[in-house]
Design an enzyme around this catalytic site. Structure first.
Site, short mmCIF file in Angstrom:
data_model
loop_
_atom_site.label_atom_id
_atom_site.label_comp_id
_atom_site.label_asym_id
_atom_site.label_seq_id
_atom_site.Cartn_x
_atom_site.Cartn_y
_atom_site.Cartn_z
CE1 TYR A 99 0.30 1.79 4.34
CE2 TYR A 99 0.84 -0.55 4.52
CZ TYR A 99 0.86 0.74 5.04
OH TYR A 99 1.45 0.98 6.27
CB CYS A 100 1.44 4.11 -1.78
SG CYS A 100 0.21 4.24 -3.10
CD1 TRP A 101 -2.22 10.23 -0.10
CD2 TRP A 101 -1.43 9.79 1.93
NE1 TRP A 101 -2.81 11.11 0.76
CE2 TRP A 101 -2.34 10.86 2.02
CE3 TRP A 101 -0.81 9.34 3.09
CZ2 TRP A 101 -2.64 11.48 3.23
CZ3 TRP A 101 -1.11 9.96 4.29
CH2 TRP A 101 -2.02 11.03 4.35
CB SER A 107 0.88 0.68 -3.61
OG SER A 107 -0.30 1.30 -4.07
CE1 TYR A 128 -2.06 5.59 7.97
CE2 TYR A 128 -2.67 7.68 6.96
CZ TYR A 128 -2.43 6.92 8.08
OH TYR A 128 -2.59 7.48 9.32
#
Length: 357
Positions: A99-101, A107, A128
């Site tokens: 995952y990323c933001w 991601s 996130y």
């Protein structure tokens, strides 16, 4: 119509499938990761702090296209380094969640490459930000689902130690001070340890509660709304304050002895001790603070601790406990005999027995 991406983990199945992954990889920058992250995640950033700032500036000052070109080069280089440093020995069956933001390009790039290699990588929908919504909603639900049994007691009575003993007996506990990395007073910061961010604290609360059984009571210490610099979520705090209370009582001698043991770092770092007491100047004036500093210099720690209890901590406790915990009853208490291991274990058993847990 666009086909759905088979490598996206939907947010509504996130919790039920979370434990099925071999590793959770947070590809955000180290600064983003430090503020908060999914419990147990490792940080393999595809852009470090400086690179992320550089790409952001390029996006605004030059063009999105220029930013994407440089970003692709940096992301590719960093992903290659992570594969070489961390992943080469992993078997084909290895299954990570990434995952990323927002569940977007950072991601997505990492997930795509790992799947092309042959691993079964999944990308968290909404990243996130989606996880953060899960935490906020979860804390609200937990506040409604759980019942709390509250251990009250004056500063130095040994509430935290008794709470740990209750946990060792197999009862459910929520250690707010442990999760906040703070002991909840002007002298309560832990030596050589920073408090988490507010988001990190809420994630820790969520993670602790999601692993408890709402059909059974949870023991918790009486706390103010803030533990150090962190705020206990309002709904959770309200539910805790409406819990059944039992007071842990200790003699002044026991409390002083226990506090000197627990806060021994102030006896060796007296400058820090003086600095913390200086925060009370507006309450007690410079003359009183100077007298306390003289006691520190003279090594009169037992007398100083007792005076701090009598003048500062005890009056504050007496007024706040009745005001904030409506189920507090003065006759509902357990006595701690002394600050020995045996006494704490005995008090814990008495509390559990008294509250019928």
């Amino acid at each position: 119509m666009q086909p759905s991406n088979p490598h996206i983990l939907k947010l509504d199945t996130f919790l039920s499938e979370l434990n099925g992954f071999d590793l959770i990889i947070d590809v955000r920058s180290p600064a983003e990761f430090a503020l908060d992250h999914i419990p147990g995640a490792v940080n393999y950033p595809v852009l470090n702090n400086e690179e992320r700032a550089q790409i952001g500036s390029l996006y605004k000052q030059v063009s999105p296209f220029a930013a994407k070109k440089l970003g692709a080069a940096l992301v590719s280089k960093n992903i290659a380094e992570h594969i070489e440093s961390h992943l080469l020995e992993l078997p084909r069956e290895w299954r990570p969640l990434i995952y990323c933001w927002r569940g977007g390009e950072r991601s997505g790039a990492f997930t795509h490459i790992l799947n092309r290699i042959g691993w079964k990588a999944m990308q968290l929908e909404s990243g996130y930000q989606g996880f953060r919504r899960t935490v906020i909603d979860g804390l609200e639900q937990f506040a409604n689902a759980f019942t709390f049994q509250v251990i009250c007691g004056m500063t130095g009575s040994g509430k935290t130690r008794v709470l740990q003993e209750i946990g060792a007996l197999g009862a459910q506990i929520l250690d707010l001070e442990g999760l906040a990395v703070h002991r909840g007073s002007v002298l309560g910061n832990e030596p050589n340890a920073e408090q988490p961010s507010q988001k990190g604290f809420e994630t820790a609360l969520w993670n602790a509660l999601r692993n408890l059984d709402p059909s059974k009571p949870v023991f918790v210490e009486s706390e103010s709304k803030k533990v150090g610099g962190l705020h206990v979520p309002d709904a959770l705090m309200e539910k805790i304050r409406n819990g059944i209370c039992i007071e842990l009582r200790s003699s002044a001698q026991t409390r002083v002895s226990w506090l000197i043991r627990e806060y021994h770092h102030f006896l060796t770092d007296t400058d820090n001790f003086k600095q913390k007491l200086g925060l009370l100047t507006t309450h007690y004036g410079k003359v009183q603070i100077a007298k306390w500093n003289e006691a520190i210099d003279a090594g009169n720690f037992a007398d100083l601790v007792e005076e701090l209890l009598v003048k500062h901590y005890d009056p504050s406790y007496q007024s706040s406990i009745v005001r904030n915990f409506p189920q507090y009853k003065i006759e509902n208490f357990v006595q701690l005999e002394n600050d020995s291991d045996e006494a704490f274990a005995k008090a814990a058993k008495a509390i559990v027995t008294k509250l019928g847990s």
